[in-house]
Write a protein that holds these residues in place. Structure first.
Motif: not given
Length: 420
Positions: A115-124
């Motif tokens: 869990p980190s901010e980069s995960l935000l690019s992996l879901h809408p």
């Protein structure tokens, strides 16, 4: 992790809608939100799955999703209101959002996936979304697939969401969806006369004048694996939460006279009498709030905290659930109360909130190539929020995803294995 040069390229698709066999159902009906739906968080929640090759094509995944949506129609609908202004789910089959994406690197190069901010690019996006479910399929070089799944919490709790995901996997494999969901949200009838055996003000509901919103300047979310075996007669869950509660309270350096509590979700399916089947689709959760003075929590031995948790959870029983139903049905509108579930809260200190997914079949999402090798919550920067998951290494251990301020993390790592 994903670097800016390796972020996904996106290929948005049209709305994915249910696929029916035979005659089409009417799209002018609606389902009222239950008393339990209304107190759930009014927000989307995101999950991340990762699969190694071989993986099914995006076409296969979408066709399976459309079949699953024909059974779980709520996810393809929209929120609305009935003629009396009460919140409902419109079964209009407008569909859910599907996004296809690709990354010009292998998933191994992006590891460790945590869990980190980069995960935000992996879901809408979780903000400003009318769809009740969204899916992002991100393909990496080498054939690995990351599935980003977001759902609105007021449609379904963890039990129901995991059942839908399993059904999606069954549909992709050409297997009949089983078991079918039970979708009658009007089953929770109030008693006449009502019995308010518990005070739900300040627990599930509060007066509109109160303000529970906090601001967060610095946040940090990390993943920590811990294998814990504590003292009988308390469960592993109770012992683990007790240990984490004490450790986190210690690193927060709170005043000994301050009160701290843990918000723990309690599944009503096994608590209500008569029992509600696991197939019930919707929200059926209330919360236990074990609390203690900081000095007592830290000075007394671990079983003290475990007992507080055990006793608080035990009190959220059949009588409590039915008292809640009566209170919600008779008192909320009369007193103009609002829910205490605050989706905008970013700091829980001095308190904690624990979401346990240990008993839910999230790991059973199999599209035909086997179960996922990664399953984690997305990046959710809320200090004091904990997610507990069964470990994917199948050794009965538990993965704990813990949200703490960066300044507290180093000390927490030093003491988290010390059981006093």
């Amino acid at each position: 992790m994903l670097h800016s040069s390796k972020l996904p390229s996106f290929f948005p698709q049209p709305q994915s809608k249910p696929s029916y066999q035979g005659s089409l159902p009417p799209t002018t009906i609606h389902i009222p939100l239950s008393v339990f739906d209304k107190v759930a968080f009014d927000t989307h929640v995101a999950l991340i799955y990762a699969y190694r090759p071989p993986t099914p094509s995006n076409v296969t995944l979408e066709l399976g999703l459309q079949k699953a949506l024909s059974v779980y129609r709520e996810w393809a609908g929209r929120f609305g209101e009935d003629d009396n202004g009460r919140p409902v789910i419109l079964l209009n089959d407008e569909g859910m959002r599907l996004v296809e994406a690709s990354v010009d690197s292998t998933l191994d190069q992006a590891m460790p996936l945590k869990p980190s901010e980069s995960l935000l690019s992996l879901h809408p996006s979780l903000k400003g979304v009318v769809e009740l479910v969204q899916v992002q399929l991100t393909r990496f070089s080498g054939g690995s697939l990351v599935l980003g799944f977001t759902k609105h919490h007021r449609v379904a709790d963890g039990q129901s969401t995991s059942s839908f995901l399993v059904a999606w996997g069954q549909a992709c494999q050409g297997i009949d969806i089983s078991p079918f969901p039970l979708q009658d949200r009007t089953t929770f009838s109030r008693r006449n006369p009502p019995r308010f055996e518990f005070d739900h003000r300040g627990v599930e509901f509060m007066n509109k004048k109160l303000d529970n919103v906090y601001s967060l300047d610095d946040n940090f979310m990390d993943r920590h694996q811990d294998i814990v075996s504590f003292f009988k007669p308390y469960s592993t869950f109770e012992s683990l939460v007790a240990h984490l509660w004490r450790a986190i309270t210690k690193v927060r350096a709170l005043s000994g006279f301050e009160t701290t509590h843990v918000k723990i979700a309690v599944n009503g399916r096994t608590r209500l009498n008569p029992r509600v089947p696991n197939e019930y689709f919707g929200n059926l959760v209330l919360w236990a709030f074990p609390c203690a003075k900081v000095m007592n929590l830290l000075e007394k031995p671990l079983p003290y905290a475990a007992k507080l948790i055990h006793d608080a959870v035990a009190k959220v029983n059949n009588n409590y659930f039915k008292s809640f139903i009566d209170f919600t049905s008779y008192k909320v509108e009369e007193e103009d109360l609002i829910t205490t579930a605050d989706a905008d809260a970013t700091v829980l200190c001095p308190n904690l909130e624990v979401d346990s997914w240990i008993r839910f079949p999230f790991y059973d999402l199999d599209f035909g190539g086997g179960c996922p090798y990664i399953f984690i919550p997305s990046y959710t920067p809320i200090e004091g929020c904990l997610f507990l998951l069964s470990s994917l290494i199948w050794d009965e251990s538990i993965d704990a995803f813990i949200h703490l301020f960066r300044d507290n993390w180093t000390t927490f790592e030093q003491i988290c294995y010390c059981i006093e």
